[in-house]
Design a protein around this motif. Structure first.
Motif, PDB file in Angstrom:
ATOM      1  N   LYS A 223      -9.194   7.604   1.317  1.00 56.31           N
ATOM      2  CA  LYS A 223      -8.547   7.741   2.624  1.00 56.31           C
ATOM      3  C   LYS A 223      -9.575   7.955   3.742  1.00 56.31           C
ATOM      4  O   LYS A 223      -9.425   7.435   4.840  1.00 56.31           O
ATOM      5  CB  LYS A 223      -7.619   8.936   2.556  1.00 56.31           C
ATOM      6  CG  LYS A 223      -6.159   8.906   2.976  1.00 56.31           C
ATOM      7  CD  LYS A 223      -5.395   7.708   3.096  1.00 56.31           C
ATOM      8  CE  LYS A 223      -4.108   7.755   3.817  1.00 56.31           C
ATOM      9  NZ  LYS A 223      -3.035   8.526   3.252  1.00 56.31           N
TER      10      LYS A 223
ATOM     11  N   SER B 230      -5.030   6.223  -1.113  1.00 57.13           N
ATOM     12  CA  SER B 230      -3.952   5.219  -1.048  1.00 57.13           C
ATOM     13  C   SER B 230      -4.052   4.372  -2.300  1.00 57.13           C
ATOM     14  O   SER B 230      -5.119   4.287  -2.926  1.00 57.13           O
ATOM     15  CB  SER B 230      -4.100   4.298   0.158  1.00 57.13           C
ATOM     16  OG  SER B 230      -4.281   5.033   1.322  1.00 57.13           O
TER      17      SER B 230
ATOM     18  N   GLN C 290     -11.785   4.726   3.908  1.00 56.57           N
ATOM     19  CA  GLN C 290     -10.936   3.513   3.913  1.00 56.57           C
ATOM     20  C   GLN C 290     -11.526   2.414   3.026  1.00 56.57           C
ATOM     21  O   GLN C 290     -11.229   1.235   3.201  1.00 56.57           O
ATOM     22  CB  GLN C 290     -10.741   2.971   5.341  1.00 56.57           C
ATOM     23  CG  GLN C 290      -9.769   3.798   6.171  1.00 56.57           C
ATOM     24  CD  GLN C 290      -8.364   3.829   5.548  1.00 56.57           C
ATOM     25  OE1 GLN C 290      -7.787   2.818   5.194  1.00 56.57           O
ATOM     26  NE2 GLN C 290      -7.814   5.035   5.377  1.00 56.57           N
TER      27      GLN C 290
ATOM     28  N   ILE D 295       0.848  -1.201   0.000  1.00 53.48           N
ATOM     29  CA  ILE D 295       0.000   0.000   0.000  1.00 53.48           C
ATOM     30  C   ILE D 295       0.883   1.252   0.000  1.00 53.48           C
ATOM     31  O   ILE D 295       1.768   1.387   0.837  1.00 53.48           O
ATOM     32  CB  ILE D 295      -0.925   0.054   1.241  1.00 53.48           C
ATOM     33  CG1 ILE D 295      -1.658  -1.270   1.469  1.00 53.48           C
ATOM     34  CG2 ILE D 295      -1.890   1.239   1.151  1.00 53.48           C
ATOM     35  CD1 ILE D 295      -2.862  -1.538   0.635  1.00 53.48           C
ATOM     36  N   GLU D 296       0.616   2.104  -0.968  1.00 56.16           N
ATOM     37  CA  GLU D 296       1.312   3.393  -1.051  1.00 56.16           C
ATOM     38  C   GLU D 296       0.348   4.466  -0.525  1.00 56.16           C
ATOM     39  O   GLU D 296      -0.749   4.638  -1.058  1.00 56.16           O
ATOM     40  CB  GLU D 296       1.652   3.658  -2.520  1.00 56.16           C
ATOM     41  CG  GLU D 296       2.528   4.831  -2.743  1.00 56.16           C
ATOM     42  CD  GLU D 296       3.998   4.465  -2.864  1.00 56.16           C
ATOM     43  OE1 GLU D 296       4.348   3.274  -2.932  1.00 56.16           O
ATOM     44  OE2 GLU D 296       4.787   5.421  -2.886  1.00 56.16           O
ATOM     45  N   GLU D 297       0.768   5.145   0.545  1.00 58.32           N
ATOM     46  CA  GLU D 297      -0.109   6.163   1.141  1.00 58.32           C
ATOM     47  C   GLU D 297       0.162   7.516   0.496  1.00 58.32           C
ATOM     48  O   GLU D 297       1.308   7.877   0.261  1.00 58.32           O
ATOM     49  CB  GLU D 297       0.172   6.292   2.647  1.00 58.32           C
ATOM     50  CG  GLU D 297       0.081   5.003   3.439  1.00 58.32           C
ATOM     51  CD  GLU D 297      -1.339   4.592   3.738  1.00 58.32           C
ATOM     52  OE1 GLU D 297      -2.258   5.390   3.463  1.00 58.32           O
ATOM     53  OE2 GLU D 297      -1.525   3.470   4.234  1.00 58.32           O
TER      54      GLU D 297
END
Ligand code: FES
Length: 231
Positions: free
Chosen positions: A152, A99, A155, A92-94
């Motif tokens: 975000k 994300s 979620q 996961i790239e925030e």
């Protein structure tokens, strides 16, 4: 009745069997004025069939359907893919407001993530709502669902709205044919009855060369797989 349940089963040393009267179409990747992959277009629809078998060795002369050729060519059908769920495997790239989940082994090389400078570069500017919109579009177009954008705030993964169907991917930009796409949550069952995670979009190999069977791993790009469709 089980025979009418929408699903695809992988046959040992053989084709995929598609159950449940699932629509079958050919879908091609279209490009924008910059020549980048930017969307999908249905270019052919097959008459509905309750049950049908699709070639997965890449050698049938009746493509996209199986003609039994796999028996003669010694097709290596081994299913080597993980049965783990997508989010158990994802990196996961925030970023700001969004994300991006990524399972690289599922890449089907549809290249939507290359647009507008590349999705990973866009993540750095995701504070801008317009850029966030492009990120979501690119992730939602991703053929295999390798990439999934996650809102975000909620979620929640953001998924495109897809009807249950089977699509045969064509890539006229590269001049090749791609995988079989299971859309809208079609079940996929291994040759020995194990269930892969049911997802909104997955791509399974039809060139016979993937090292991550039954899923496509982009090998068709290197082997220049081209499907000649029977009229
Ligand atoms: S169709 Fe993509 S690797 Fe076979």
């Amino acid at each position: 009745m089980l025979r009418d349940k929408a699903r695809v089963t992988v046959n040992m040393n053989g084709p995929y069997t598609v159950y449940g009267n699932l629509p079958l179409n050919v879908k091609e990747i279209i490009r924008n004025s910059a020549g980048e992959a930017s969307g999908w277009s249905v270019i052919r629809r097959y008459p509905n069939q309750r049950i049908y078998t699709l070639c997965r060795c890449g050698k049938s002369r009746s493509k996209p359907f199986c003609d039994g050729t796999h028996d003669k060519k010694g097709f290596d059908e081994a299913e080597t893919a993980s049965l783990k769920r997508y989010f158990e495997q994802a990196e996961i790239e925030e970023a700001l407001g969004i994300s991006l989940a990524d399972v690289q082994s599922l890449c089907a090389a549809s290249r939507f993530c290359h647009g507008a400078g590349g999705i990973w570069n866009l993540l750095e500017k995701s504070g801008d709502p317009k850029i966030r919109k492009i990120i979501v579009e690119e992730a939602c177009n991703c053929a295999s669902g390798r990439l999934v954008a996650i809102d975000k705030q909620s979620q929640k993964p953001i998924e495109p709205l897809l009807e249950k169907a089977i699509s045969l991917v064509e890539d006229p930009i590269e001049g090749i044919s791609g995988p079989i796409r299971l859309e809208g949550g079609v079940e996929l069952v291994s040759h020995d009855g194990k269930q892969y995670e049911t997802r909104n979009r997955i791509t399974i190999c039809r060139c016979g060369k993937s090292k991550n069977k039954p899923f496509c791993d982009s090998t068709h790009v290197h082997t220049r797989f081209k499907c000649k469709y029977k009229k």
